[in-house]
Design an enzyme around this catalytic site. Structure first.
Site, PDB file in Angstrom:
ATOM      1  N   ASP A   1      -3.229   2.441  -4.863  1.00 20.80           N
ATOM      2  CA  ASP A   1      -1.879   2.248  -4.334  1.00 20.80           C
ATOM      3  C   ASP A   1      -1.338   0.829  -4.524  1.00 20.80           C
ATOM      4  O   ASP A   1      -2.127  -0.091  -4.662  1.00 20.80           O
ATOM      5  CB  ASP A   1      -1.859   2.645  -2.856  1.00 20.80           C
ATOM      6  CG  ASP A   1      -2.884   1.932  -1.992  1.00 20.80           C
ATOM      7  OD1 ASP A   1      -4.025   1.775  -2.434  1.00 20.80           O
ATOM      8  OD2 ASP A   1      -2.545   1.542  -0.864  1.00 20.80           O
TER       9      ASP A   1
ATOM     10  N   HIS B   1      -2.424  -2.917  -3.560  1.00 18.13           N
ATOM     11  CA  HIS B   1      -3.803  -2.722  -3.119  1.00 18.13           C
ATOM     12  C   HIS B   1      -4.716  -2.506  -4.326  1.00 18.13           C
ATOM     13  O   HIS B   1      -5.849  -2.976  -4.349  1.00 18.13           O
ATOM     14  CB  HIS B   1      -3.846  -1.522  -2.167  1.00 18.13           C
ATOM     15  CG  HIS B   1      -5.059  -1.479  -1.302  1.00 18.13           C
ATOM     16  ND1 HIS B   1      -5.353  -0.397  -0.527  1.00 18.13           N
ATOM     17  CD2 HIS B   1      -6.059  -2.375  -1.060  1.00 18.13           C
ATOM     18  CE1 HIS B   1      -6.466  -0.615   0.149  1.00 18.13           C
ATOM     19  NE2 HIS B   1      -6.916  -1.812  -0.159  1.00 18.13           N
TER      20      HIS B   1
ATOM     21  N   HIS C   1       0.850  -1.188   0.000  1.00 17.06           N
ATOM     22  CA  HIS C   1       0.000   0.000   0.000  1.00 17.06           C
ATOM     23  C   HIS C   1       0.889   1.244   0.000  1.00 17.06           C
ATOM     24  O   HIS C   1       2.094   1.155   0.235  1.00 17.06           O
ATOM     25  CB  HIS C   1      -0.832   0.069   1.283  1.00 17.06           C
ATOM     26  CG  HIS C   1      -1.674  -1.127   1.565  1.00 17.06           C
ATOM     27  ND1 HIS C   1      -3.002  -1.179   1.242  1.00 17.06           N
ATOM     28  CD2 HIS C   1      -1.398  -2.308   2.167  1.00 17.06           C
ATOM     29  CE1 HIS C   1      -3.514  -2.331   1.630  1.00 17.06           C
ATOM     30  NE2 HIS C   1      -2.548  -3.036   2.197  1.00 17.06           N
TER      31      HIS C   1
ATOM     32  N   GLU D   1       2.383  -0.957   4.455  1.00 16.31           N
ATOM     33  CA  GLU D   1       2.153   0.407   3.977  1.00 16.31           C
ATOM     34  C   GLU D   1       3.498   1.094   3.797  1.00 16.31           C
ATOM     35  O   GLU D   1       4.371   1.001   4.662  1.00 16.31           O
ATOM     36  CB  GLU D   1       1.324   1.203   4.980  1.00 16.31           C
ATOM     37  CG  GLU D   1      -0.090   0.704   5.165  1.00 16.31           C
ATOM     38  CD  GLU D   1      -1.090   1.310   4.205  1.00 16.31           C
ATOM     39  OE1 GLU D   1      -0.688   2.082   3.307  1.00 16.31           O
ATOM     40  OE2 GLU D   1      -2.295   1.000   4.357  1.00 16.31           O
TER      41      GLU D   1
END
Length: 184
Positions: free
Chosen positions: A168, A158, A37, A119
């Site tokens: 993303d 993602h 992400h 992330e």
């Protein structure tokens, strides 16, 4: 399962910032996917510490107008990698982080049940930092050690597991820089 550098699902090389936003994986669920992400809070600002606070449920909702739309969300990821390469861990890897939302991978729904969410601090317009790729590759190697059955092509953005809903990690992410997974 155990691997060098792990204690009860927490990686020794990551700073801990535990999130309340996770739960147990379904009985019998195995980690079979890594989802990448990108996030920045406020949008397009880096190094604020706000992403960590958001995942921990500690974000000051009045600190920025954008945060009003996040107020009701309960989101987490297993890991967050800052621009300088610092890695934070919010959820133990055996737990189900709430990062993918409505999603499917190779026809299988509910990706949170069987994935690790990572992330990266970033956005759709700027390249990711070299240090982020370096640290991501170290983390991916550690995850492959912890979960030896993870296939080398078991990685997705993602945007791939939630097409049309998510963008993303975005066009600036260079998939060729991954050393421990192959992205087709």
């Amino acid at each position: 399962m155990s691997g060098l550098g792990w204690a009860e699902g927490w990686w020794d090389l990551a700073a801990r910032a535990p999130s309340p936003h996770w739960d147990d994986r379904p009985v019998g669920a195995q980690v079979e996917l890594v989802v990448l992400h990108a996030i920045s809070l406020p949008p397009d600002r880096f190094g604020t510490g706000e992403v960590q606070r958001f995942f921990q449920g500690l974000l000051d909702w009045d600190a920025h107008p954008y945060y009003a739309q996040l107020r009701e969300l309960r989101v987490s990821a297993h890991f967050f990698i800052e621009r300088d390469g610092k890695i934070w861990q919010h959820v133990p890897v055996q737990g189900r982080a709430w990062h993918a939302g409505v999603s499917a991978w190779r026809g299988r729904p509910a990706c949170n049940d069987f994935s690790i969410g990572i992330e990266l601090e970033g956005n759709a317009m700027e390249s990711f930092a070299d240090r982020q790729y370096d640290r991501l590759n170290i983390l991916l190697a550690a995850l492959r050690q912890y979960y030896p059955a993870l296939a080398e092509d078991a990685i997705a953005g993602h945007s791939e597991i939630a097409p049309g809903r998510k963008w993303d990690p975005g066009p600036q992410f260079d998939w060729q820089r991954l050393e421990h997974f192959r992205h087709d």
